[in-house]
Write an enzyme that holds these catalytic residues in place. Structure first.
Site, PDB file in Angstrom:
ATOM      1  N   CYS A  47       0.807  -1.227   0.000  1.00 39.34           N
ATOM      2  CA  CYS A  47       0.000   0.000   0.000  1.00 39.34           C
ATOM      3  C   CYS A  47       0.841   1.278   0.000  1.00 39.34           C
ATOM      4  CB  CYS A  47      -0.936   0.012   1.201  1.00 39.34           C
ATOM      5  SG  CYS A  47      -1.876  -1.502   1.358  1.00 39.34           S
ATOM      6  N   HIS A 102      -3.041   6.912   2.604  1.00 35.88           N
ATOM      7  CA  HIS A 102      -3.574   5.646   2.102  1.00 35.88           C
ATOM      8  C   HIS A 102      -4.935   5.390   2.750  1.00 35.88           C
ATOM      9  CE1 HIS A 102      -4.241   1.557   1.154  1.00 35.88           C
ATOM     10  NE2 HIS A 102      -3.917   1.089   2.344  1.00 35.88           N
ATOM     11  N   ASN A 125     -10.450  -0.470   0.371  1.00 33.73           N
ATOM     12  CA  ASN A 125      -8.988  -0.387   0.389  1.00 33.73           C
ATOM     13  C   ASN A 125      -8.450  -0.951  -0.929  1.00 33.73           C
ATOM     14  OD1 ASN A 125      -6.253  -0.797   0.777  1.00 33.73           O
ATOM     15  ND2 ASN A 125      -6.466  -1.626   2.845  1.00 33.73           N
TER      16      ASN A 125
HETATM   17  O1  UT7 Z   1      -3.946  -1.412   3.652  1.00 33.01           O
HETATM   18  C1  UT7 Z   1      -3.162  -1.838   4.707  1.00 33.01           C
HETATM   19  C2  UT7 Z   1      -3.691  -3.070   5.331  1.00 33.01           C
HETATM   20  N1  UT7 Z   1      -4.913  -3.026   6.040  1.00 33.01           N
HETATM   21  C3  UT7 Z   1      -5.283  -2.184   7.039  1.00 33.01           C
HETATM   22  O2  UT7 Z   1      -4.784  -1.123   7.213  1.00 33.01           O
HETATM   23  C4  UT7 Z   1      -6.345  -2.622   7.980  1.00 33.01           C
HETATM   24  C5  UT7 Z   1      -6.055  -2.200   9.404  1.00 33.01           C
HETATM   25  N2  UT7 Z   1      -7.018  -2.758  10.336  1.00 33.01           N
HETATM   26  C6  UT7 Z   1      -8.332  -2.416  10.359  1.00 33.01           C
HETATM   27  O3  UT7 Z   1      -8.776  -1.598   9.589  1.00 33.01           O
HETATM   28  C7  UT7 Z   1      -9.208  -3.037  11.428  1.00 33.01           C
HETATM   29  O4  UT7 Z   1      -8.405  -3.709  12.354  1.00 33.01           O
HETATM   30  C8  UT7 Z   1     -10.272  -4.030  10.831  1.00 33.01           C
HETATM   31  C9  UT7 Z   1     -11.327  -3.260  10.067  1.00 33.01           C
HETATM   32  C10 UT7 Z   1      -9.586  -5.028   9.915  1.00 33.01           C
HETATM   33  C11 UT7 Z   1     -10.948  -4.784  11.947  1.00 33.01           C
HETATM   34  O5  UT7 Z   1     -11.536  -3.886  12.871  1.00 33.01           O
HETATM   35  P1  UT7 Z   1     -11.332  -4.072  14.450  1.00 33.01           P
HETATM   36  O6  UT7 Z   1     -12.130  -3.051  15.112  1.00 33.01           O
HETATM   37  O7  UT7 Z   1      -9.835  -4.096  14.690  1.00 33.01           O
HETATM   38  O8  UT7 Z   1     -11.989  -5.482  14.699  1.00 33.01           O
HETATM   39  P2  UT7 Z   1     -11.331  -6.816  15.285  1.00 33.01           P
HETATM   40  O9  UT7 Z   1     -10.447  -7.459  14.280  1.00 33.01           O
HETATM   41  O10 UT7 Z   1     -10.750  -6.538  16.634  1.00 33.01           O
HETATM   42  O11 UT7 Z   1     -12.617  -7.712  15.472  1.00 33.01           O
HETATM   43  C12 UT7 Z   1     -13.667  -7.356  16.383  1.00 33.01           C
HETATM   44  C13 UT7 Z   1     -14.799  -8.342  16.237  1.00 33.01           C
HETATM   45  C14 UT7 Z   1     -14.350  -9.811  16.273  1.00 33.01           C
HETATM   46  O12 UT7 Z   1     -15.348 -10.555  16.915  1.00 33.01           O
HETATM   47  P3  UT7 Z   1     -15.169 -10.982  18.468  1.00 33.01           P
HETATM   48  O13 UT7 Z   1     -13.909 -11.805  18.492  1.00 33.01           O
HETATM   49  O14 UT7 Z   1     -15.049  -9.710  19.228  1.00 33.01           O
HETATM   50  O15 UT7 Z   1     -16.402 -11.747  18.742  1.00 33.01           O
HETATM   51  C15 UT7 Z   1     -14.328 -10.198  14.817  1.00 33.01           C
HETATM   52  O16 UT7 Z   1     -14.520 -11.576  14.617  1.00 33.01           O
HETATM   53  O17 UT7 Z   1     -15.432  -8.150  14.955  1.00 33.01           O
HETATM   54  C16 UT7 Z   1     -15.510  -9.415  14.288  1.00 33.01           C
HETATM   55  N3  UT7 Z   1     -15.483  -9.190  12.851  1.00 33.01           N
HETATM   56  C17 UT7 Z   1     -16.580  -8.999  12.109  1.00 33.01           C
HETATM   57  N4  UT7 Z   1     -17.876  -8.970  12.430  1.00 33.01           N
HETATM   58  C18 UT7 Z   1     -18.753  -8.735  11.435  1.00 33.01           C
HETATM   59  C19 UT7 Z   1     -14.383  -9.106  12.057  1.00 33.01           C
HETATM   60  N5  UT7 Z   1     -14.759  -8.861  10.787  1.00 33.01           N
HETATM   61  C20 UT7 Z   1     -16.113  -8.797  10.796  1.00 33.01           C
HETATM   62  C21 UT7 Z   1     -17.089  -8.575   9.801  1.00 33.01           C
HETATM   63  N6  UT7 Z   1     -18.382  -8.538  10.148  1.00 33.01           N
HETATM   64  N7  UT7 Z   1     -16.761  -8.352   8.491  1.00 33.01           N
END
Ligand code: UT7
Length: 338
Positions: A118, A265, A295
């Site tokens: 990225c 980005h 993204n």
């Molecule tokens: O381009 C460079 C690379 N990428 C990035 O920059 C991405 C950077 N990271 C992020 O943007 C965020 O970390 C994410 C959007 C990927 C995830 O958001 P988060 O607030 O960090 O969520 P998390 O991974 O801590 O997950 C929280 C909860 C989990 O459930 P439990 O374990 O709390 O029950 C996940 O399983 O959200 C759940 N979850 C979802 N729920 C519904 C993860 N993805 C989804 C989904 N729909 N699509």
């Protein structure tokens, strides 16, 4: 006060982009994984993304390049260098830049692909400005093109809702010295590479050792599809976005008041908000255009630049910081006058 003279003059004379026609809304992912429009919107800012229905990386890149060439009133024969940024090349060889060269008929150009995930566009702009210091080179075409749907695991809800496909291009000339790069800050933290991986699948050589333990894999969890530890990337992103912008300001003797606009980005609205807060800049001076794009890795910055130029959000003479972060892990920022 910013040093008036750019250290490496260049002029961004044309920009363009290509997005696949197919726009996929959040609700469509409910048929694939356990998710909701509400979760995706509130956690990322994404409402929909464009996904390829068969377009190749070179095709999207060539379409974006044609738009940038037309914008700059530049013919393909005038291009000296083609730089392509992508993590999803169509072939291991030939490179995407060579395929685009053939497609455009840019016979005089030499061509190379960069894989910086990225952060790719920041690295490409830095490289272009260095090539332009050679008197034999006056015109560089940068193309960012990504087919992220080809490395997305559509059964993994934590990643599949995030990414989009597309391409963007920027035509850069040496210019008259009034515009160009003031400072660049590039970096990599390879020891954190395992938080964002995708492997390459290859046939096994008949001479490869049967005992894989002799040569352990560095990233044993890597699959051909993207694996991401989202929270770790999130933390890395907020820190390096703010720190790298501060670094380019410091290097060029500039303050926040000299900065007209920041184009980071586009990975997550919450990353943009947190980075703006850390920088102490109001969010209306930070581009956020994730809602219908998702993204798109190295495409996101030049795509945003194209949109901002065409809408009049940024104009000639504006001082702009671009900053990226991503797989590698890599990061980079550049401060330039448009
Ligand atoms: O381009 C460079 C690379 N990428 C990035 O920059 C991405 C950077 N990271 C992020 O943007 C965020 O970390 C994410 C959007 C990927 C995830 O958001 P988060 O607030 O960090 O969520 P998390 O991974 O801590 O997950 C929280 C909860 C989990 O459930 P439990 O374990 O709390 O029950 C996940 O399983 O959200 C759940 N979850 C979802 N729920 C519904 C993860 N993805 C989804 C989904 N729909 N699509």
């Amino acid at each position: 006060m910013i040093n008036k003279e750019p250290i490496r003059p260049l002029s961004i004379d044309g920009t363009g982009h290509y997005l696949p026609q197919l726009e996929v809304g959040n609700d469509e992912f409910r048929q694939l994984v356990d998710t909701s429009d509400e979760w995706i919107r509130t956690r990322t800012g994404i409402r929909s993304r464009h996904l390829a229905e068969g377009e190749a990386v070179w095709y999207m890149g060539a379409q974006a390049a044609r738009a940038a060439l037309a914008d700059a009133c530049c013919t393909a024969e005038e291009i000296d260098v083609i730089l392509v940024t992508t993590v999803t090349p169509d072939y291991v060889t030939p490179s995407v830049s060579c395929v685009i060269q053939a497609e455009l008929g840019a016979r005089r150009a030499f061509c190379l692909d960069l894989n910086v995930a990225c952060s790719g566009f920041v690295y490409a702009l830095d490289l272009a400005s260095r090539y332009l210091q050679d008197p034999a080179i006056s015109t560089v075409l940068i193309v960012a093109a990504e087919l992220l749907s080809s490395i997305t695991d559509f059964t993994d809800r934590s990643t599949c809702v995030l990414f989009g496909d597309g391409a963007a291009a920027v035509l850069v000339r040496r210019g008259d010295g009034t515009s160009g790069i003031h400072a660049v800050e590039l970096g990599a933290e390879g020891e954190k590479g395992e938080v964002l991986t995708a492997s390459i699948e290859r046939p096994t050589s008949p001479f490869a050792a049967a005992d894989r333990g002799r040569f352990p894999l560095r990233f044993s969890a890597a699959r051909p599809t993207l694996q991401m530890a989202g929270r770790e990337v999130f933390r890395f992103a907020v820190t390096v976005l703010a720190d790298s912008v501060q670094a380019v300001l410091a290097k060029s003797g500039a303050g926040m008041e000299d900065l007209d606009y920041v184009i980071p980005h586009q990975a997550n609205d919450r990353i943009l908000e947190a980075a703006a807060k850390r920088l102490g800049i109001s969010s209306d001076r930070v581009y956020a255009g994730l809602d219908t794009i998702g993204n798109t890795s190295s495409v996101s910055i030049p795509l945003a630049l194209d949109r901002c130029r065409r809408s009049g959000r940024v104009r000639r003479g504006d001082t702009i910081a671009i900053c990226g972060f991503g797989g590698g892990l890599t990061y980079g920022a550049a401060l330039f006058t448009l």
